[in-house]
Design a protein around this motif. Structure first.
Motif, PDB file in Angstrom:
ATOM      1  N   ALA A 244       0.814  -1.215   0.000  1.00  0.00           N
ATOM      2  CA  ALA A 244       0.000   0.000   0.000  1.00  0.00           C
ATOM      3  C   ALA A 244       0.847   1.265   0.000  1.00  0.00           C
ATOM      4  O   ALA A 244       0.322   2.359  -0.229  1.00  0.00           O
ATOM      5  N   SER A 250      -3.677   1.641  -3.462  1.00  0.00           N
ATOM      6  CA  SER A 250      -4.398   1.866  -2.214  1.00  0.00           C
ATOM      7  C   SER A 250      -4.233   0.651  -1.302  1.00  0.00           C
ATOM      8  O   SER A 250      -3.737  -0.407  -1.732  1.00  0.00           O
ATOM      9  N   LEU A 252      -6.595  -1.178  -0.177  1.00  0.00           N
ATOM     10  CA  LEU A 252      -7.482  -2.232  -0.674  1.00  0.00           C
ATOM     11  C   LEU A 252      -6.820  -2.998  -1.816  1.00  0.00           C
ATOM     12  O   LEU A 252      -6.862  -4.233  -1.854  1.00  0.00           O
ATOM     13  N   LYS A 255      -4.037  -5.134  -0.504  1.00  0.00           N
ATOM     14  CA  LYS A 255      -4.555  -6.355   0.126  1.00  0.00           C
ATOM     15  C   LYS A 255      -4.928  -7.385  -0.936  1.00  0.00           C
ATOM     16  O   LYS A 255      -4.689  -8.581  -0.767  1.00  0.00           O
ATOM     17  N   LYS A 256      -5.498  -6.935  -2.069  1.00  0.00           N
ATOM     18  CA  LYS A 256      -5.873  -7.868  -3.141  1.00  0.00           C
ATOM     19  C   LYS A 256      -4.633  -8.491  -3.775  1.00  0.00           C
ATOM     20  O   LYS A 256      -4.622  -9.677  -4.111  1.00  0.00           O
ATOM     21  N   GLU A 278      -8.351  -5.128 -11.053  1.00  0.00           N
ATOM     22  CA  GLU A 278      -8.123  -3.705 -10.813  1.00  0.00           C
ATOM     23  C   GLU A 278      -6.811  -3.195 -11.416  1.00  0.00           C
ATOM     24  O   GLU A 278      -6.601  -1.986 -11.504  1.00  0.00           O
TER      25      GLU A 278
END
Length: 294
Positions: A244, A250, A252, A255-256, A278
């Protein structure tokens, strides 16, 4: 013990019999008058060819058609790219024709003319003409602005020595690049300040709103002439928090990426991250500056 005496209920005296006969005569006379009047009325024929009847019939028909038209759903101008199944039903499209349109749009493709609509849906010409009068496309499609040519006389890329140092470029100098206005030039300078100077040309991909083709034009005139080595994370051992901290990633998304790597017990090549929904090609060009796989 007294005996019961029964008298006949059908015994009439002379006056009663006369009264009954008179009543029957009146009933017969009334029936004769009724049937005579009914049979006479049947012989009366209504002349529907008279001018008055025709005029009234036309008025009734016009009122009926007006009411039918009033009850029809009002169809306002619409963009055929966003037709719903109910809208397609109202317009008269068959389920198969609507399914063709939906499949085409699910490919993120667009209809820009009634000819495109005909080619995709295969509707009949008569239905197309009825629908097309209400088609409404964006103004930039119906009235496209003429393209201005900004091409240089010399189309060959500038040499390294001819390009300016990107970290020294001013807002006004950046605005000379086609596709960059005051807002984008300010964002480029602001991002450069946040990074304490661009360390690699690819960091331009972290500038929001800067399209790849515009980046190509920027790098035709500017370049990071003294690139610095960027400290990279091993994606197979980095935590979500580490990921991150990468510019443009980001928490999120970090984390993915971390979950993606853990589910595969590590990745052999950093390019495998492009499978994450993403991570677009543009974003991958940026994050590969900060990650490696080992």
């Amino acid at each position: 013990m007294k005996k019961l005496k029964f008298t006949s209920q059908l015994h009439f005296d002379r006056g009663q019999r006369v009264g009954i006969l008179f009543l029957l005569a009146v009933i017969i006379a009334l029936l004769y008058v009724y049937f005579w009047a009914f049979s006479s009325s049947e012989s009366i024929q209504l002349d529907i060819s008279s001018a008055e009847i025709i005029r009234l019939q036309k008025k009734v028909d016009s009122l009926r058609l007006a009411e039918i038209e009033r009850r029809k759903p009002k169809i306002y101008p619409f963009n055929p790219n966003f037709i719903t199944d109910h809208k397609a039903y109202v317009l008269g499209m068959s389920p198969l024709e609507f399914d063709r349109l939906r499949a085409f749009r699910q490919q993120d493709r667009w209809i820009n003319s009634k000819q495109d609509f005909k080619k995709v849906t295969k509707v009949s010409d008569s239905l197309l003409e009825c629908m097309a009068v209400n088609f409404k496309f964006p103004n930039w499609i119906t009235n496209p602005k003429p393209k201005t040519s900004y091409a240089r006389i010399d189309q060959s890329p500038r040499k390294f020595s001819e390009r300016m140092e990107l970290n020294d470029a001013t807002v006004l100098q950046l605005q000379k690049v086609r596709g960059i206005g005051p807002a984008l030039s300010e964002r480029i300078v602001r991002k450069r300040d946040q990074l304490n100077g661009f360390k690699n040309n690819a960091q331009l991909f972290d500038v929001w709103g800067l399209k790849p083709e515009v980046i190509d034009r920027v790098l035709d005139q500017f370049e990071v002439k003294t690139p610095e080595v960027i400290s990279k994370y091993n994606v197979n051992t980095a935590s979500a928090s580490d990921l991150a901290t990468i510019p443009g990633v980001s928490f999120l998304l970090g984390k993915k990426i971390w979950e993606f790597v853990k589910l595969r017990d590590g990745v052999a090549d950093i390019s495998e991250l492009e499978k994450i929904e993403e991570i677009t090609p543009r974003k991958f060009q940026l994050i590969e500056l900060y990650l490696y796989a080992e």
